[in-house]
Design a protein around this motif. Structure first.
Motif, mmCIF file in Angstrom:
data_model
loop_
_atom_site.group_PDB
_atom_site.id
_atom_site.type_symbol
_atom_site.label_atom_id
_atom_site.label_comp_id
_atom_site.label_asym_id
_atom_site.label_seq_id
_atom_site.Cartn_x
_atom_site.Cartn_y
_atom_site.Cartn_z
ATOM 1 N N MET A 89 0.821 -1.218 0.000
ATOM 2 C CA MET A 89 0.000 0.000 0.000
ATOM 3 C C MET A 89 0.853 1.266 0.000
ATOM 4 O O MET A 89 0.312 2.365 -0.007
ATOM 5 C CB MET A 89 -0.862 0.030 1.267
ATOM 6 N N ARG A 344 -16.500 -6.698 4.975
ATOM 7 C CA ARG A 344 -15.278 -6.115 5.554
ATOM 8 C C ARG A 344 -14.156 -6.050 4.521
ATOM 9 O O ARG A 344 -13.453 -5.045 4.391
ATOM 10 C CB ARG A 344 -14.850 -6.945 6.785
ATOM 11 N N SER A 348 -11.543 -1.942 0.653
ATOM 12 C CA SER A 348 -10.430 -1.418 -0.156
ATOM 13 C C SER A 348 -10.861 -1.225 -1.604
ATOM 14 O O SER A 348 -10.617 -0.179 -2.210
ATOM 15 C CB SER A 348 -9.225 -2.359 -0.115
ATOM 16 N N GLN A 351 -13.350 1.600 -2.083
ATOM 17 C CA GLN A 351 -12.708 2.927 -2.056
ATOM 18 C C GLN A 351 -12.123 3.286 -3.408
ATOM 19 O O GLN A 351 -12.236 4.421 -3.865
ATOM 20 C CB GLN A 351 -11.574 2.950 -1.028
ATOM 21 N N LYS A 359 -5.019 8.052 2.287
ATOM 22 C CA LYS A 359 -5.092 6.999 3.304
ATOM 23 C C LYS A 359 -4.260 7.325 4.529
ATOM 24 O O LYS A 359 -3.188 7.926 4.417
ATOM 25 C CB LYS A 359 -4.615 5.675 2.713
ATOM 26 N N PHE A 392 -12.281 2.796 9.139
ATOM 27 C CA PHE A 392 -12.512 1.375 9.444
ATOM 28 C C PHE A 392 -11.186 0.791 9.911
ATOM 29 O O PHE A 392 -10.184 1.490 9.940
ATOM 30 C CB PHE A 392 -13.038 0.640 8.196
ATOM 31 N N HIS A 394 -8.780 -2.335 12.250
ATOM 32 C CA HIS A 394 -8.586 -3.423 13.203
ATOM 33 C C HIS A 394 -8.652 -2.828 14.604
ATOM 34 O O HIS A 394 -7.616 -2.617 15.259
ATOM 35 C CB HIS A 394 -7.241 -4.088 12.913
ATOM 36 N N HIS A 401 -7.872 2.519 9.745
ATOM 37 C CA HIS A 401 -7.638 3.026 8.393
ATOM 38 C C HIS A 401 -8.525 4.258 8.283
ATOM 39 O O HIS A 401 -9.706 4.155 7.932
ATOM 40 C CB HIS A 401 -7.952 1.956 7.354
ATOM 41 N N ASN A 403 -9.281 6.926 6.429
ATOM 42 C CA ASN A 403 -9.073 7.400 5.053
ATOM 43 C C ASN A 403 -10.032 8.526 4.699
ATOM 44 O O ASN A 403 -11.136 8.611 5.239
ATOM 45 C CB ASN A 403 -9.262 6.250 4.071
ATOM 46 N N GLU A 440 0.587 -0.828 9.825
ATOM 47 C CA GLU A 440 0.847 -2.134 9.199
ATOM 48 C C GLU A 440 1.259 -2.052 7.734
ATOM 49 O O GLU A 440 1.726 -3.038 7.181
ATOM 50 C CB GLU A 440 -0.379 -3.052 9.344
ATOM 51 N N HIS A 441 1.119 -0.914 7.074
ATOM 52 C CA HIS A 441 1.400 -0.869 5.630
ATOM 53 C C HIS A 441 2.831 -0.475 5.309
ATOM 54 O O HIS A 441 3.238 -0.542 4.157
ATOM 55 C CB HIS A 441 0.432 0.095 4.924
HETATM 56 C C1 2HG Z 1 -7.479 -3.565 5.301
HETATM 57 O O1 2HG Z 1 -7.441 -3.663 6.518
HETATM 58 C C2 2HG Z 1 -6.245 -3.154 4.561
HETATM 59 O O2 2HG Z 1 -8.500 -3.870 4.647
HETATM 60 C C3 2HG Z 1 -6.478 -2.040 3.562
HETATM 61 O O3 2HG Z 1 -5.199 -2.900 5.424
HETATM 62 C C4 2HG Z 1 -6.731 -0.698 4.147
HETATM 63 O O4 2HG Z 1 -7.578 0.125 2.056
HETATM 64 C C5 2HG Z 1 -7.065 0.412 3.140
HETATM 65 O O5 2HG Z 1 -6.834 1.566 3.481
#
Ligand code: 2HG
Ligand code: FAD
Ligand code: ZN
Length: 482
Positions: A89, A344, A348, A351, A359, A392, A394, A401, A403, A440-441
């Motif tokens: 990403m 879920r 991505s 978007q 992001k 959204f 974790h 995220h 964004n 995490e990216h």
């Molecule tokens: C997720 O958790 C990915 O789905 C993508 O890390 C996050 O699109 C994203 O910003």
């Protein structure tokens, strides 16, 4: 070869005659990609955000060929961009526009070397896809827990190099926690054989951790020993609607206390994120009646089915009674659970279809999340009235995220200007709360210029010194991370 490819190959040969000859001797015809059409997918990231050029894409078959390629690059000072599945990403796997950086693809290093069920470990080459690791573990009656939406395309080498996270970190940790040993080719072509399959080894600095999360800047990871776990045989999945994000923060804490290790996923999405998926991803439908400001997808898993559905039902029932959540839907079948995960995992893609995303992959102490969201939402809305915030992530790991979606037809200059402003607004707030601008990216080229603002001078200096010690010629993924 087409005429175009031949022309390109001879142009490359003319510009780098010795380099090309030596690379050919190292990897043969099958290991060199010179045709511009065949090269194209390696030169662009999947989001279409970065486009680069390369004299050649090299695809070594194994560690020995990788070592030979790196020895040549070391001698000739040729910069190298390592690429796995190209699903990253942050633009870490895309070469720059100079045309001087060689792409080293691990796609052909795709052998599962060993599965050892008694040691609960599996040894794989870097180019093996994450989904193939899942299948190999399952075949041996075991489980490899790293779980990402990109698992059908991302590679173990890429997962290691980015220290990938995903949806099961809450229970099993991120990639760093799932690795026993690493084999890597150093920038000068020497091979570090660190493929230990041990859970205890206190013989000095733990070098594997240097390569994990290094984003291709210290060497090429060629293989790894991964940890395996007992295969969960029972799962219980539910969707929850809540009036605010703080309620979900409290819910995840409650579920952790009640369910312990059985809580394996707690994924959050705002109503705007869900609406995006429902609009742009086919064959999806709303999981609950009515709208809720925030939603969570909750999953319990265990090696024994007894009590699992009851535990989920009772825990969420208690939260409903307390008024912590507004509505709950518990899955009655695996098909229903898949439908929820599709919502879920579709965010991505949705978007990409819905707008130009700015992001933010941020980590915060979980206790600071609600305050951050209230503050950042208000600041962004004041700055850009009507702005679409797609929040959204974790939640159980404190990873949002966060964004921002701009209209698809936003001109490039406007997009760039907004990106800089929004990044500053969001990341300064994250930093002030003790958070991270990349959960995490990774940093890649996306966050490289922002990093010095948020790392202490000492931390930055130590990272530079490590880089200098391992890669004195600065040939590994220049322009990324540091
Ligand atoms: C997720 O958790 C990915 O789905 C993508 O890390 C996050 O699109 C994203 O910003
Ligand atoms: P690439 O994109 O090819 O490379 C990524 C970086 O690693 C680059 O810097 C590259 O130089 C380096 N690299 C690759 N292989 C090696 C190697 N063998 N040795 C040294 N360096 C190497 N990520 C998450 O963390 N969590 C998620 O939930 C998540 N969900 C995603 C969902 C979708 C739909 C998509 C498309 C991506 C998602 N990602 C997620 C991002 C991405 O899949 C991960 O970063 C993944 O780990 C990258 O693996 P890759 O093989 O594609 O690496
Ligand atoms: Zn994620």
């Amino acid at each position: 070869m087409t005429q175009n490819a031949e022309n390109f190959a001879s142009a490359v040969a003319a510009a780098h005659p010795e380099l090309l000859q030596r690379l050919h001797a190292a990897v043969g015809d099958a290991g060199l990609v010179l045709d511009p059409e065949a090269q194209a997918p390696y030169l662009r990231d999947w989001l279409g955000k970065w486009q680069g050029r390369a004299p050649v894409v090299v695809r070594p078959r194994d560690t020995a060929q990788t070592a030979a390629v790196m020895a040549i690059c070391h001698e000739t000072h040729t910069p190298v961009v390592t690429q796995g599945g190209n699903t990253g990403m942050s633009g870490g796997a895309t070469p720059d526009g100079s045309g001087a950086q060689l792409v080293l693809s691990t796609a052909r290093m795709n052998t599962i070397r060993e599965v050892d069920p008694l040691n609960n470990s599996l040894t794989v080459e870097a180019g093996v896809l994450l989904a193939q690791v899942h299948a190999a573990a399952a075949e041996a009656g075991r489980f490899f827990p790293l779980s990402l939406g990109s698992e059908g395309s991302c590679t173990i080498g890429g997962n290691l190099a980015t220290n990938a996270g995903g949806i099961a970190v809450l229970r099993y940790g991120n990639m760093r926690d799932l690795v026993l040993g690493v084999e890597a080719v150093l920038p000068d072509g020497r091979v570090w054989h660190g493929l230990r399959a041990l859970r205890k080894d206190n013989t000095g600095y733990d070098l594997r951790h240097l390569f994990i999360g290094s984003e291709g800047t210290l060497g090429v990871i060629t293989a790894a020993v991964l940890k395996l776990y007992p295969q969960p045989t029972a799962r219980a999945t539910a969707w929850v609607g809540a009036g605010d994000i703080q309620s979900l923060v409290s819910l995840q804490a409650q579920l952790r206390s009640r369910c312990g290790e059985r809580l394996v996923a707690f994924e959050m999405m705002s109503q705007a994120s869900l609406a995006l998926v429902l609009k742009h991803v086919t064959a999806t439908r709303a999981p609950l009646q009515g709208e809720h400001a925030y939603h969570a997808l909750v999953e319990l898993a265990d090696t024994r089915a007894e009590g699992l559905p009851d535990l989920l039902e009772q825990s969420l029932g208690a939260a409903l009674e307390e008024g912590l959540v507004q509505d709950v839907a518990i899955c009655a079948s695996t098909a229903q659970a898949h439908a929820l995960w599709k919502l879920r995992e579709g965010i991505s893609q949705a978007q990409v279809r819905a707008g130009k995303a700015v992001k933010h992959d941020i980590a915060l102490p979980i206790s600071a999340i609600a305050g951050f969201v209230a503050d950042a939402d208000a600041a962004l809305r004041a700055l850009l009235p009507g702005v679409r915030i797609v929040n959204f992530g974790h939640l159980g790991d404190g990873n949002l995220h966060y964004n921002v979606l701009l209209p698809l037809d936003t001109p490039y200059a406007e997009y760039a200007a907004h990106t800089a402003t929004l990044n500053r607004e969001v990341h300064d707030r994250v930093h002030a709360l003790g958070g991270s601008i990349s959960a995490e990216h990774g940093i890649g080229q996306l966050r490289r210029d922002e990093l010095p603002r948020y790392k202490s001078a000492l931390e930055f200096e130590l990272m530079m010194r490590i880089k200098q010690a391992l890669d004195p010629n600065q040939i590994m993924n220049p322009g990324k991370l540091l």
